[in-house]
Scaffold this motif. Structure first.
Motif: not given
Length: 465
Positions: A231, A226, A202-203, A198-200
């Motif tokens: 975020e 987010a 979002l980035a 998930w972090e990838e």
């Protein structure tokens, strides 16, 4: 060059069809389905048996017997017209990830269905049919055919993010990878792996700053959360920005989240791997609109008889009118749909409700064995705007729970009282007494690791599921 000619022909046909009267469109649709029936008889031993005794030049469309997925699987090699399209050869081709998103023999787009309508299948599509879909996506974009705008070379190219699984040869991945080159003149395309951490995700979304996003509705619910939490910081244009959601339902909760987070009302897309797009929604539309110029779509009861407008069907029958790689006549799709009237501006019929895949089946043992269709649970959530996202998950042979993410400010205690009661009522109506129900609030719903989709019904594995 052949793709460009395909697109130009498709654009001309699309523009002609969307300016027809309803009466003329139905005549045009009939010409196409009769032509497809003639073609099926010409190329397919199966159809010569299946349509024995039927005069396709004079019969009613409903005289054609439906085609089930079981029949398609059993008689595949007698249905496809080209010997290179044998089922074993297509599956062998897709078994190599290096072939995903490439054209089979330079002329067919091939992808694997998700299996939500039964067994997963490798499905071929003619490039002409694929390019019609791209042309339609670009030309049908407003509440009236007279106000639809064509893409312009004199405006900034849109940035589009397509959320695609990289772990399977999906239809979305194939459409992205085989898109015609001319589209790059109007839009910058970016692929984002929906099964990445998930972090990838979002980035990557933050880096791209897309104007257009295409993917699962459940994913956009997570992205909206987010954005609201800080975020994610996107700044889409209300005029040009849009969200195309398909693969799962745009629930009232997800729609409300996207409005508050991005200032954009998400548009719904509806289709399946065997037929490509069946219907979609675009700017100014309240409901999905069927592609009646290249698809015959029927809402029917359990006996394959048509149901009236406003009545929920038992299933649907779809007949794609352009894809000669795999002729499908009245192909059964296990979706329950409710048809609406013909749109006031466009000559197309509307779909007002879609309730998932009826093959998402629960088997409960209490200790008696009961079969329960998961779409009944979706009715529990049909009008709830106080739930942002949800999932019904079977936890035992005699138990099911609802995992939910409330909308900000929602009364959680009220939800945890009302939802189990509604679930119990749904189970009783479905002939499943004695099933234990529960509901609990969770911070996040976990997507399927293979597809990246948050499934709304998750039954235990069973011999009938």
């Amino acid at each position: 060059m052949s793709r460009l000619l395909n697109i130009l022909r498709a654009r001309k046909e699309v523009k002609t069809a969307h300016l027809m009267s309803r009466e003329d469109l139905l005549k045009f649709q009939e010409q196409r389905w009769r032509a497809m029936a003639r073609y099926a008889l010409e190329v397919s031993p199966f159809y010569r048996r299946h349509l024995a005794g039927i005069d396709v030049e004079h019969c009613q469309f409903t005289d054609i017997p439906p085609l089930t997925k079981e029949l398609l699987v059993a008689h595949w090699d007698e249905i496809v017209p080209d010997p290179r399209l044998r089922r074993a050869e297509l599956e062998k081709f897709l078994s190599d990830p290096g072939n995903w998103g490439t054209l089979y023999h330079g002329r067919w787009m091939v992808s694997m269905t998700s299996g939500t309508t039964g067994a997963a299948l490798a499905i071929p599509h003619d490039l002409a049919a694929v390019d019609w879909g791209h042309a339609s996506q670009n030309l049908r974009n407003s509440a009236s055919p007279h106000s639809s705008r064509q893409p312009s070379l004199f405006r900034r190219r849109l940035r589009a993010a397509a959320f695609i699984t990289s772990t399977a040869p999906s239809i979305s991945g194939a459409l992205y990878a085989t898109r015609p080159w001319v589209g790059a003149l109007f839009c910058q395309y970016h692929r984002i792996n929906v099964t990445a951490p998930w972090e990838e995700i979002l980035a990557e979304v933050q880096r791209i700053q897309p104007d257009v996003m295409m993917g699962y509705a459940s994913l956009f619910g997570r992205l909206a959360q987010a954005q609201l939490s800080g975020e994610l910081k996107l700044h889409p244009s209300p005029e040009r920005g849009c969200i195309w959601a398909g693969g799962d339902a745009v629930t009232p909760g997800i729609r409300d989240l996207c409005r508050r987070a991005f200032g954009i009302d998400p548009f719904s897309m509806y289709g399946c791997g065997e037929t490509l797009s069946i219907a979609r929604q675009w700017r100014g539309m309240r409901h999905l609109v069927c592609h009646d110029d290249v698809m015959v779509f029927e809402a029917v009861d359990a006996e394959d008889q048509p149901v009236p407008e406003g009545v929920l069907s038992d299933h649907a029958l779809a007949t794609p009118l352009l894809n000669k790689a795999l002729p499908l006549l009245r192909y059964r799709i296990n979706d329950r749909v409710k048809m609406g009237p013909v749109d006031s501006e466009w000559p197309f019929q509307t779909i007002t409700q879609i309730h998932g895949r009826s093959t998402m089946t629960y088997v409960f043992r209490t200790p008696e064995r009961h079969v329960f269709v998961g779409t009944r649970f979706l009715f529990v959530m049909e009008h709830r705007t106080d739930v942002a996202a949800y999932q019904f998950r079977q936890t035992a042979p005699d138990a099911v729970e609802c995992l939910l993410i409330p909308q900000p400010g929602a009364d959680e205690a009220l939800l945890l009282r009302e939802l189990p009661a509604a679930m119990q009522h749904s189970l009783q109506e479905g002939g499943c007494p004695g099933v234990q129900v529960s509901a609990r609030v969770v911070p996040q719903l976990q997507p399927d690791p293979r597809t990246g989709k948050v499934e709304q019904n998750v039954p235990l594995r069973d011999e009938t599921a």
